[in-house]
Design a protein around this motif. Structure first.
Motif, PDB file in Angstrom:
ATOM      1  N   ARG A 154      24.054  16.984  71.863  1.00 47.56           N
ATOM      2  CA  ARG A 154      23.557  17.533  73.130  1.00 47.56           C
ATOM      3  C   ARG A 154      24.418  18.688  73.664  1.00 47.56           C
ATOM      4  O   ARG A 154      24.725  18.716  74.847  1.00 47.56           O
ATOM      5  N   CYS A 155      24.764  19.598  72.765  1.00 46.93           N
ATOM      6  CA  CYS A 155      25.603  20.709  73.220  1.00 46.93           C
ATOM      7  C   CYS A 155      24.764  21.814  73.843  1.00 46.93           C
ATOM      8  O   CYS A 155      25.265  22.637  74.575  1.00 46.93           O
ATOM      9  N   SER A 156      23.494  21.862  73.482  1.00 46.89           N
ATOM     10  CA  SER A 156      22.517  22.842  73.970  1.00 46.89           C
ATOM     11  C   SER A 156      22.653  24.232  73.370  1.00 46.89           C
ATOM     12  O   SER A 156      21.982  25.166  73.801  1.00 46.89           O
ATOM     13  N   ALA A 157      23.481  24.398  72.366  1.00 47.02           N
ATOM     14  CA  ALA A 157      23.603  25.713  71.724  1.00 47.02           C
ATOM     15  C   ALA A 157      22.264  26.187  71.164  1.00 47.02           C
ATOM     16  O   ALA A 157      21.925  27.373  71.235  1.00 47.02           O
ATOM     17  N   CYS A 158      21.479  25.238  70.643  1.00 52.63           N
ATOM     18  CA  CYS A 158      20.204  25.632  70.037  1.00 52.63           C
ATOM     19  C   CYS A 158      19.233  26.173  71.093  1.00 52.63           C
ATOM     20  O   CYS A 158      18.422  27.049  70.797  1.00 52.63           O
ATOM     21  N   LEU A 159      19.323  25.655  72.309  1.00 51.15           N
ATOM     22  CA  LEU A 159      18.454  26.172  73.371  1.00 51.15           C
ATOM     23  C   LEU A 159      18.834  27.621  73.684  1.00 51.15           C
ATOM     24  O   LEU A 159      17.973  28.485  73.856  1.00 51.15           O
ATOM     25  N   PRO A 180      14.702  23.745  70.908  1.00 48.61           N
ATOM     26  CA  PRO A 180      14.518  23.320  69.513  1.00 48.61           C
ATOM     27  C   PRO A 180      14.792  21.834  69.284  1.00 48.61           C
ATOM     28  O   PRO A 180      14.014  21.165  68.605  1.00 48.61           O
ATOM     29  N   ILE A 181      15.871  21.307  69.863  1.00 49.29           N
ATOM     30  CA  ILE A 181      16.162  19.888  69.638  1.00 49.29           C
ATOM     31  C   ILE A 181      15.072  19.034  70.280  1.00 49.29           C
ATOM     32  O   ILE A 181      14.643  18.028  69.714  1.00 49.29           O
ATOM     33  N   GLY A 182      14.587  19.455  71.438  1.00 53.61           N
ATOM     34  CA  GLY A 182      13.507  18.716  72.085  1.00 53.61           C
ATOM     35  C   GLY A 182      12.252  18.717  71.238  1.00 53.61           C
ATOM     36  O   GLY A 182      11.533  17.714  71.152  1.00 53.61           O
ATOM     37  N   VAL A 212      23.420  27.753  64.639  1.00 53.79           N
ATOM     38  CA  VAL A 212      24.446  27.462  65.651  1.00 53.79           C
ATOM     39  C   VAL A 212      24.758  25.974  65.782  1.00 53.79           C
ATOM     40  O   VAL A 212      25.765  25.606  66.380  1.00 53.79           O
ATOM     41  N   CYS A 213      23.919  25.115  65.286  1.00 51.72           N
ATOM     42  CA  CYS A 213      24.095  23.682  65.536  1.00 51.72           C
ATOM     43  C   CYS A 213      25.426  23.172  64.973  1.00 51.72           C
ATOM     44  O   CYS A 213      25.680  23.282  63.777  1.00 51.72           O
ATOM     45  N   PRO A 214      26.279  22.601  65.821  1.00 45.64           N
ATOM     46  CA  PRO A 214      27.607  22.185  65.377  1.00 45.64           C
ATOM     47  C   PRO A 214      27.588  20.950  64.483  1.00 45.64           C
ATOM     48  O   PRO A 214      28.628  20.584  63.913  1.00 45.64           O
ATOM     49  N   VAL A 215      26.442  20.278  64.362  1.00 45.25           N
ATOM     50  CA  VAL A 215      26.353  19.162  63.420  1.00 45.25           C
ATOM     51  C   VAL A 215      25.297  19.457  62.355  1.00 45.25           C
ATOM     52  O   VAL A 215      24.807  18.554  61.680  1.00 45.25           O
ATOM     53  N   ALA A 216      24.986  20.748  62.208  1.00 45.69           N
ATOM     54  CA  ALA A 216      24.135  21.239  61.113  1.00 45.69           C
ATOM     55  C   ALA A 216      22.795  20.531  60.999  1.00 45.69           C
ATOM     56  O   ALA A 216      22.358  20.195  59.892  1.00 45.69           O
ATOM     57  N   ILE A 217      22.144  20.291  62.107  1.00 46.51           N
ATOM     58  CA  ILE A 217      20.798  19.722  62.038  1.00 46.51           C
ATOM     59  C   ILE A 217      19.851  20.836  61.592  1.00 46.51           C
ATOM     60  O   ILE A 217      19.770  21.885  62.228  1.00 46.51           O
ATOM     61  N   ASP A 218      19.156  20.615  60.485  1.00 42.37           N
ATOM     62  CA  ASP A 218      18.227  21.632  59.979  1.00 42.37           C
ATOM     63  C   ASP A 218      16.923  21.491  60.779  1.00 42.37           C
ATOM     64  O   ASP A 218      15.940  20.901  60.312  1.00 42.37           O
ATOM     65  N   ILE A 219      16.946  22.054  61.968  1.00 41.82           N
ATOM     66  CA  ILE A 219      15.808  21.906  62.877  1.00 41.82           C
ATOM     67  C   ILE A 219      14.507  22.451  62.269  1.00 41.82           C
ATOM     68  O   ILE A 219      13.475  21.788  62.330  1.00 41.82           O
ATOM     69  N   PRO A 220      14.534  23.650  61.631  1.00 38.61           N
ATOM     70  CA  PRO A 220      13.289  24.128  61.018  1.00 38.61           C
ATOM     71  C   PRO A 220      12.719  23.146  59.990  1.00 38.61           C
ATOM     72  O   PRO A 220      11.509  22.942  59.927  1.00 38.61           O
TER      73      PRO A 220
HETATM   74  S1  SF4 Z   1      20.533  20.057  67.973  1.00 39.46           S
HETATM   75 FE1  SF4 Z   1      22.581  20.821  67.505  1.00 39.46          FE
HETATM   76  S2  SF4 Z   1      22.700  22.718  68.690  1.00 39.46           S
HETATM   77 FE2  SF4 Z   1      20.987  21.568  69.560  1.00 39.46          FE
HETATM   78  S3  SF4 Z   1      21.841  20.401  71.224  1.00 39.46           S
HETATM   79 FE3  SF4 Z   1      21.932  19.080  69.423  1.00 39.46          FE
HETATM   80  S4  SF4 Z   1      23.943  19.409  68.554  1.00 39.46           S
HETATM   81 FE4  SF4 Z   1      23.583  21.087  69.949  1.00 39.46          FE
END
Ligand code: SF4
Lengths: 251, 495
Positions: free
Chosen positions: B320-325, B346-348, B379-387
């Protein structure tokens, strides 16, 4: 060296001039180009919209058509990324679904041999100066799949910088998506259009005559926005700039 | 505006209004671009960022793989330290547990530390229904609460508001909730912060019950960790007599050593700080120091179902760092409310359709709320491959397939409303499978090119409303290739 040109269905149908430019450019650099007539589509639109099962036969077809070649060159960052990044993933998913290794084995041969055009020029042929002449101011938009998918990095810029007569100007917010995103442009038209407008306004602010990119899909979106906003700028594929010479200049 | 997200329209419709709202777009653009640049600098300072990212990913994956074991360990250590552990399968159960715990204390108000988990389950509304008032104490949460608004960002829930709007909200609403705003309040940040401080201090000193979430839970010691910037959270955690923490089960890390990684990556990714100003840790209870009673409510609410999905489970790594937003071009234009959840951006877009399922209109539209540009993954600090997860969930929407809901394996049917698209995709695949058919189609298009409209009917209309379509060329490439023998013979153009 003999390579297969994977032009992509979009270029083949809507942007044949890009294909002609790639042929001209590679031939000039001493590469023998073949265009396997049986080629169609890599399946990217299907895959990215959620139709993985519809994309699979297209990927198989791609492998059948291109599997024998030494190298496969494509003037599209996103289709290049589809083959290199997503074909292996399709194989893994098929395996995870208990369908065995067949798909992975079928797709594996084409994965490492597929290159996006600028990658092929810089990494395989080892050239940055392709002997092009293009007397225009150009700003470069790195498309998302080329930038983040394939990691093209500075390759396209280095190629452009070596073009005689070309003045390269930096695009503000270059790394931001233009808003095309395949079916995203249809499904989220408002957001897509807003992104496209910002991209075009940024491009306009550079005063360049030409916006260049390595993917015609993004250029279609940006170009369509440009004419609508009456900017007077033109979208041009990087292959056409690199193919342009003093004897046969591209417009 | 209501406090909940129930019954939201699909994303494109919700985004439509935001795109046309100039103030909102300017607020968002300014805020996200500022933090984006700062984050990039803060990350560039760390020479081993890539390794930290990989380590964070590994720790989270390992913990998730053995979540059952670590949860039991956590329960044991929390209990040993004097805390009481409750298990909540869903939002209703969690809300009921918290409401009952508050009632047991005989109190009718609680102070809250900013917490995504309690927002996710709609705790404030549930408490309100039981006659208990919850006061948000995080500055941005306070703005949202006073403005009868909804959060639109994970870290900065009031990101969609500018200073002038905040001044107006304070002046208008503070007196309803407690100490009124000072006379003649201006919109300077210092004055606004001061007004909030005075307003909140009364709450802190009066409250007997605190409600929090947690950023991390350390299994080996039963310690909970909250990182924050304002210090309000620390007040909530230490001043009340009873503390109730509601935490998602995925927030576990095995050991204190694991925290080291996240205490570096989280602040830099979220606020672009080298270290966050306040890191509070609490382990059970200690006589004469802090709350005398500590309850931990462990929340599932769709998380085990998410864990069952091989591709989608990586969303549970999120810190929940919000960098992806902040880097997302779609979030920047559509705003956080369009995502219809406390988890926007993106995380949402990958978390909500997994936690809630894809049955509702909004949840089925979220996987498409992205151009797949990949900036979020980068940017995701835990490398979640959101796409990757977005595409995976798109598949779930259009093709259906096996999923786990409430612990049971079920097979989803394809969502309604995709029939035309599915037919088009099948037809295109059919043609692409047959080069001859593709070629016939291209030729037909070329031959009729002068008749083609520059705008599209049907689903393409929205596209051509704002962009011109390219003209169909006189000759597709493959015809040129054949006619000129690969460009070696006649270079003349086709008619
Ligand atoms: S998905 Fe990654 S970048 Fe986005 S809020 Fe979670 S940790 Fe941060």
């Amino acid at each position: 060296m003999r390579v297969a040109l994977f032009l992509t269905c979009v270029n083949d149908t809507l942007y044949p001039e890009t294909g002609r430019a790639v042929v001209k450019l590679l031939t000039r650099l001493g590469v023998e180009v073949d265009f396997p007539m049986a080629q169609t589509c890599c399946g990217q639109a299907h895959y990215n919209t959620g139709y993985r099962h519809e994309a699979e036969p297209l990927a198989r077809h791609f492998s059948d058509v291109f599997g024998e070649y030494e190298a496969i060159v494509t003037p599209s960052g996103s289709c290049g990324a589809m083959v290199r990044e997503l074909y292996p993933r399709m194989g893994e998913r098929a395996r995870a679904e208990g369908r065995g290794d067949t798909l992975a084995a079928t797709l594996a041969p084409v994965v490492p041999k597929t290159y996006e055009l600028t990658e092929f020029l810089v990494d395989v042929l080892g050239v940055t100066d392709v002997g092009a002449y293009y007397p225009h101011t150009v700003t470069y938009h790195p498309t998302c799949h080329g930038l983040r998918g394939l990691g093209l990095g500075e390759r396209p810029r280095r190629l452009l910088q070596a073009v005689e007569g070309l003045e390269l100007v930096e695009l503000p917010g270059a790394d931001e998506c233009c808003g095309f995103g395949g079916t995203f442009a249809l499904k989220n038209a408002d957001v897509s259009a807003a992104m496209g407008t910002d991209k075009v306004r940024n491009a306009e602010s550079t005063g360049a005559e030409v916006l260049c990119a390595a993917d015609n899909s993004c250029l279609m979106h940006i170009g369509g926005t440009m004419t609508r906003l009456e900017t007077g700028m033109r979208p041009v594929h990087i292959a056409e700039i690199l193919a342009s010479t003093e004897e046969e200049p591209a417009s | 505006m209501s406090g909940t997200f129930v019954g939201m329209p699909a994303f494109p419709k919700a985004a439509h209004e935001a795109v046309g709202n100039q103030t909102l777009r300017a607020n968002l653009r300014h805020a996200t671009h500022t933090i984006r640049a700062k984050r990039a600098n803060a990350v560039a300072e760390v020479s081993d960022w890539a390794e930290l990212r990989e380590a964070g990913k590994r720790i989270k994956d390992h913990t998730l793989r053995h979540l059952d074991r670590y949860l039991v360990q956590l329960e044991e250590s929390v209990t040993a330290a004097g805390g009481i552990v409750h298990w909540a399968a869903d939002a209703d159960e969690a809300n009921r547990i918290v409401a009952d715990l508050v009632k047991e204390t005989g109190e009718s108000e609680v102070v809250k530390v900013k917490s995504m988990a309690t927002q996710e389950i709609g705790l404030n509304e549930a408490l309100e229904a039981e006659g208990i008032r919850a006061y948000e104490t995080d500055l941005a949460e306070l703005i949202v609460q006073l403005g009868k608004d909804r959060p639109s960002h994970i870290l900065v829930p009031a990101i969609h508001r500018n200073r002038g709007e905040i001044r107006d909200i304070f002046t208008r609403e503070m007196s309803e909730w407690g100490r009124p705003a000072p006379e003649g309040l201006t919109d300077t940040p210092a004055e606004l912060a001061d007004a909030a401080r005075l307003h909140l201090r009364e709450k802190f000193l009066r409250a007997k019950v605190g409600v929090s979430g947690a950023n991390f839970m350390v299994a080996e010691t039963g310690t909970l960790v909250v990182v924050e910037s304002e210090g309000n959270g620390r007040m909530c955690l230490t001043l009340p007599e009873t503390l109730i923490s509601v935490v998602g089960i995925e927030k576990i890390v095995p050991t204190w050593r694991d925290l080291e990684v996240f205490l570096q990556t989280l602040p830099r990714s979220s606020t672009a700080e080298r270290m966050n100003p306040y890191t509070s840790t609490w382990t059970g209870t200690t006589d004469g120091d802090g709350p005398g009673t500590f309850h931990l409510v462990l929340l599932d609410n769709g998380r085990t179902d998410t864990l069952a999905d091989e591709v989608g489970r990586q969303a549970l790594r999120c810190i929940r760092c919000s960098a992806c937003l902040n880097v997302c071009p779609v979030y920047e234009r559509a705003g956080g409310h369009a995502y219809g959840s406390v988890y926007p951006g993106p995380i949402g877009a990958i978390l909500s359709p997994q936690l809630r399922g894809t049955a509702s209109e909004i949840d089925a539209s979220l996987p498409y709320a992205s151009s797949l540009c990949g900036a979020c993954y980068e940017v995701c600090p835990v490398a979640i491959d959101i796409p990757e997860v977005l595409v995976h969930l798109r598949e779930r929407v259009v093709q259906g397939g096996p999923v786990t809901r409430e612990g049971n394996k079920v097979v989803l049917k394809p969502a309604k409303g995709h029939g035309a698209e599915r037919a088009a995709m099948r037809a295109a695949r059919w043609a692409f499978d047959r080069p001859g058919a593709l070629r016939a189609g291209q030729r037909l298009a070329s031959r009729t090119r002068r008749l083609h409209p520059r705008t599209l009917p049907g689903p393409g209309k929205a596209w051509s409303a704002t962009r011109d379509l390219p003209a169909v060329p006189a000759e597709p490439f493959r015809d040129w290739w054949q006619r000129t023998n690969g460009g070696t013979t006649d270079e003349g153009t086709a008619k």
